[in-house]
Design an enzyme around this catalytic site. Structure first.
Site, PDB file in Angstrom:
ATOM      1  N   HIS A 121     -20.664 -21.465 -43.921  1.00 18.92           N
ATOM      2  CA  HIS A 121     -21.668 -21.276 -44.975  1.00 18.92           C
ATOM      3  C   HIS A 121     -20.920 -20.804 -46.224  1.00 18.92           C
ATOM      4  O   HIS A 121     -19.869 -20.169 -46.118  1.00 18.92           O
ATOM      5  CB  HIS A 121     -22.633 -20.193 -44.480  1.00 18.92           C
ATOM      6  N   ASP A 198     -18.718 -14.454 -38.910  1.00 18.50           N
ATOM      7  CA  ASP A 198     -20.030 -14.619 -39.519  1.00 18.50           C
ATOM      8  C   ASP A 198     -21.011 -14.813 -38.366  1.00 18.50           C
ATOM      9  O   ASP A 198     -21.022 -15.865 -37.711  1.00 18.50           O
ATOM     10  CB  ASP A 198     -19.999 -15.841 -40.444  1.00 18.50           C
ATOM     11  N   GLN A 201     -25.941 -16.753 -37.637  1.00 22.28           N
ATOM     12  CA  GLN A 201     -26.697 -17.654 -36.756  1.00 22.28           C
ATOM     13  C   GLN A 201     -26.440 -17.365 -35.276  1.00 22.28           C
ATOM     14  O   GLN A 201     -27.032 -18.016 -34.411  1.00 22.28           O
ATOM     15  CB  GLN A 201     -26.335 -19.131 -37.046  1.00 22.28           C
ATOM     16  N   LYS A 224     -32.985 -13.074 -39.862  1.00 18.42           N
ATOM     17  CA  LYS A 224     -32.884 -14.273 -39.010  1.00 18.42           C
ATOM     18  C   LYS A 224     -33.132 -13.926 -37.537  1.00 18.42           C
ATOM     19  O   LYS A 224     -33.101 -14.784 -36.683  1.00 18.42           O
ATOM     20  CB  LYS A 224     -31.510 -14.911 -39.164  1.00 18.42           C
ATOM     21  N   CYS A 364     -26.282 -24.722 -48.019  1.00 19.98           N
ATOM     22  CA  CYS A 364     -25.209 -23.810 -48.463  1.00 19.98           C
ATOM     23  C   CYS A 364     -23.911 -24.106 -47.716  1.00 19.98           C
ATOM     24  O   CYS A 364     -23.190 -23.176 -47.315  1.00 19.98           O
ATOM     25  CB  CYS A 364     -25.598 -22.346 -48.285  1.00 19.98           C
TER      26      CYS A 364
HETATM   27  N1  7TS Z   1     -23.768 -17.421 -42.731  1.00 17.06           N
HETATM   28  C1  7TS Z   1     -24.467 -18.367 -42.099  1.00 17.06           C
HETATM   29  C2  7TS Z   1     -23.846 -19.127 -40.974  1.00 17.06           C
HETATM   30  C3  7TS Z   1     -25.782 -18.625 -42.504  1.00 17.06           C
HETATM   31  O1  7TS Z   1     -26.481 -19.560 -41.863  1.00 17.06           O
HETATM   32  C4  7TS Z   1     -26.341 -17.882 -43.558  1.00 17.06           C
HETATM   33  C5  7TS Z   1     -27.727 -18.159 -44.090  1.00 17.06           C
HETATM   34  C6  7TS Z   1     -25.568 -16.884 -44.160  1.00 17.06           C
HETATM   35  C7  7TS Z   1     -24.281 -16.689 -43.724  1.00 17.06           C
HETATM   36  C8  7TS Z   1     -26.088 -16.012 -45.257  1.00 17.06           C
HETATM   37  O2  7TS Z   1     -27.045 -15.153 -44.771  1.00 17.06           O
HETATM   38  P1  7TS Z   1     -27.885 -14.220 -45.770  1.00 17.06           P
HETATM   39  O3  7TS Z   1     -28.902 -13.581 -44.899  1.00 17.06           O
HETATM   40  O4  7TS Z   1     -26.927 -13.273 -46.377  1.00 17.06           O
HETATM   41  O5  7TS Z   1     -28.490 -15.157 -46.785  1.00 17.06           O
HETATM   42  N2  7TS Z   1     -28.156 -19.455 -43.816  1.00 17.06           N
HETATM   43  C9  7TS Z   1     -29.262 -20.070 -44.303  1.00 17.06           C
HETATM   44  C10 7TS Z   1     -29.631 -21.327 -43.878  1.00 17.06           C
HETATM   45  O6  7TS Z   1     -29.033 -21.992 -43.061  1.00 17.06           O
HETATM   46  N3  7TS Z   1     -30.743 -21.685 -44.515  1.00 17.06           N
HETATM   47  O7  7TS Z   1     -31.111 -20.692 -45.330  1.00 17.06           O
HETATM   48  C11 7TS Z   1     -30.200 -19.681 -45.200  1.00 17.06           C
END
Ligand code: 7TS
Length: 409
Positions: A121, A198, A201, A224, A364
Site C-alpha cells: 500500500h 504492515d 489487512q 479495519k 492506494c
Molecule cells: N496498509 C494496507 C495494506 C492497507 O490496506 C491500508 C488501507 C493501509 C496500510 C492504510 O491504513 P490506514 O488505516 O492508515 O488508512 N487500505 C485501504 C484499502 O484497501 N481501501 O481503503 C483503504
C-alpha cells in the site's frame, strides 16, 4: 460460526440501499462495527469522558483505567511482551510513518538498503522513498512471482549485508496474498536488518503473535477490525523504541521541561504527545473483546470458505480476470478482479445500484497496478458478517453489469 447471530450484532447491515438489502463487500477499506463497540463509545461519552493521565478526579481515573486497560487488551491480542511496546497511533499510516521518520531517519545512511515489495500500500512505500531521499539509502523491491506471491528464494537473494530495513505487508489489500512474515523476518535478522510489518489487512483476519513472528515493528488500524476510525497501533520491540526519539512533542509525553531542553516520559507515553484518541482506544479494546469472543480461528475458517466459494463462482463469469493467487489457502478475505471491456468504476456503480458495495480504483497501490498492467481494478472484500448469499448477489450483479454494457456498446 452462527452468521445470523453475528450479523444481528451489526446494525448497519440491516438496511436497504437503492431499494435492495445492503451487501457490504468493502471491509478491506473499513469494516463495520458491532453493537458492543458502538455502545462502548456511547457509554464512554455519556458516563466516563475525561482526559487521561492528568487529574486525580474520579472520571479522570476511570478514563485512564479504561484507556490503559485497552492497551493491555491490544498487548494480549498481539502477544507483545509488555504494554510498553504498544503505542496508540492514528492508524497504520501513522505507525509506518513513525518507524520511518523516527527509527529509519536516525539510523540509515548512504549505502544502506531498504527492501519492500511492489504489492505494498502507498503508506508502506512513500515513507521509505522519503527515507531513501533524505538519508541516501537505496530502496529496493523483492520481485513477485507470477501469481502475486513472494518466494523465499527471492527474499534471500535480494536481502544483503547492507539491508537495514525490510518492510512487508502481511496481507496484500489488492491480491489478498498472505506473506510468510516469520520466514522473511528470520532472513532479515540473519542479515542484521530490522523487520517492519504492515498488519492493516492481517490483524482483522489472522491471529498475530509478534513474539512468534519475531518482528521488530508492526502497525495496524482499529477501523479495519471492527473498531473505530482514528485509532491504530504501533508495536515495537522495547530496546528499539527506547532508543528512538518521539515524533511529536508537547503535552503528555514529557517528564521535565526546562527553558532550552526537556526530557521524555518512559515508554509507551513518550510517543503519545497531546490528548490521545481516548474513546477510539477504548473502542478498539471493545473490538478486540468482540473478535476474541468470535475467535480469530473461526473468522479465518469462515473467510477461507468464502474465498473458495468466491473464486469458484467468479471464475464462471466470462471475461473476468481475477488477480492474486488462485489457491484460497494463500489469500485472505478479498477478491480483486476486472471484467473485460468494463471500467471498474462502472462495475462499482452498477453494483451500487443493486445495493452492493465494492471498491474500485487503484486501492492506494499504484506500483502494483502497473505490475498487474491494469489502471484500476474492482475489489470485493468480505469479513465475518458476509455470507455465500452475498457472493451470489455479487456474481448476479456482475452478470447484470456485463449484460448492461454489452447492450450499450
Ligand atoms: N496498509 C494496507 C495494506 C492497507 O490496506 C491500508 C488501507 C493501509 C496500510 C492504510 O491504513 P490506514 O488505516 O492508515 O488508512 N487500505 C485501504 C484499502 O484497501 N481501501 O481503503 C483503504
Amino acid at each position: 460460526m452462527d452468521i445470523k447471530a453475528i450479523r444481528s450484532q451489526f446494525p448497519i447491515l440491516d438496511q436497504e440501499v437503492n431499494g435492495h438489502p445492503l451487501v457490504y463487500l468493502d471491509s478491506s477499506a473499513t469494516s463495520q462495527k458491532p453493537i458492543s463497540v458502538i455502545e462502548t463509545l456511547e457509554k464512554y461519552y455519556k458516563e466516563i469522558n475525561s482526559n487521561v493521565h492528568r487529574g486525580v478526579h474520579t472520571l479522570g481515573t476511570r478514563a485512564t483505567d479504561a484507556y490503559e486497560g485497552a492497551r493491555e487488551k491490544v498487548r494480549k491480542f498481539i502477544n507483545a511482551k509488555s504494554t510498553q511496546e504498544v503505542i496508540f497511533t492514528r492508524g497504520t499510516t501513522t505507525s509506518l510513518n513513525w518507524v520511518a521518520s523516527s527509527y529509519a531517519m536516525a539510523n540509515l545512511k548512504e549505502g544502506d538498503e531498504i527492501v519492500i515489495t511492489v504489492m505494498e500500500h502507498h503508506s508502506n512505500i512513500i515513507p521509505w522513498q522519503q527515507v531513501a531521499k533524505k538519508t541516501g539509502a537505496t530502496l529496493k523491491y523483492f520481485p513477485l512471482q507470477e501469481d502475486g506471491t513472494l518466494s523465499l528464494d527471492a527474499v534471500q537473494a535480494t536481502i544483503t549485508a547492507n539491508t537495514k530495513i525490510v518492510s512487508v505487508t502481511h496481507v496484500s489489500n489488492v491480491l489478498g496474498t498472505i506473506n510468510p512474515i516469520k520466514e522473511i523476518a528470520k532472513i532479515a535478522h540473519e542479515n542484521g536488518a530490522v523487520m517492519v510489518v504492515d498488519e492493516a489487512q492481517g490483524a482483522p483476519h489472522l491471529k498475530i503473535d509478534v513474539q512468534d513472528l519475531d518482528v521488530d515493528f508492526l502497525g495496524f488500524s482499529g477501523h479495519k477490525m471492527c473498531g473505530p476510525t482514528g485509532i491504530g497501533i504501533l508495536y515495537g520491540k522495547k530496546h528499539l523504541l527506547e532508543n528512538m526519539e518521539p515524533v511529536e512533542f508537547g503535552g503528555e509525553m514529557i517528564d521535565f521541561v526546562e527553558l532550552y531542553d526537556s526530557t521524555w516520559k518512559e515508554l509507551p507515553w513518550k510517543f503519545e504527545g497531546g490528548t490521545p484518541t481516548i474513546a477510539g482506544a477504548i473502542g478498539l479494546g471493545a473490538a478486540i473483546d468482540f473478535l476474541n469472543e468470535v475467535g480469530l480461528d473461526n473468522i479465518a475458517e469462515h473467510e477461507l470458505k468464502l474465498s473458495q466459494y468466491a473464486l469458484e463462482k467468479l471464475s464462471t463469469i466470462e471475461g473476468i480476470s481475477i488477480y492474486g493467487p488462485m489457491d484460497p489457502a494463500k489469500r485472505s478475505g478479498l477478491v480483486t478482479f476486472n471484467i473485460e471491456d468494463v471500467h471498474p468504476h462502472d462495475v462499482a456503480t452498477v453494483l451500487d445500484a443493486e445495493g452492493i458495495a465494492v471498491r474500485a480504483g487503484h486501492h492506494c497501490a499504484q506500483p502494483l497496478m502497473r505490475w498487474l498492467k491494469a489502471t484500476a481494478t474492482a475489489r470485493a472484500s468480505y469479513y465475518l458478517y458476509n455470507t455465500e448469499e452475498d457472493i451470489d448477489k455479487l456474481v448476479s450483479g456482475l452478470v447484470k453489469t456485463k449484460e448492461y454494457f454489452s447492450d450499450v456498446f
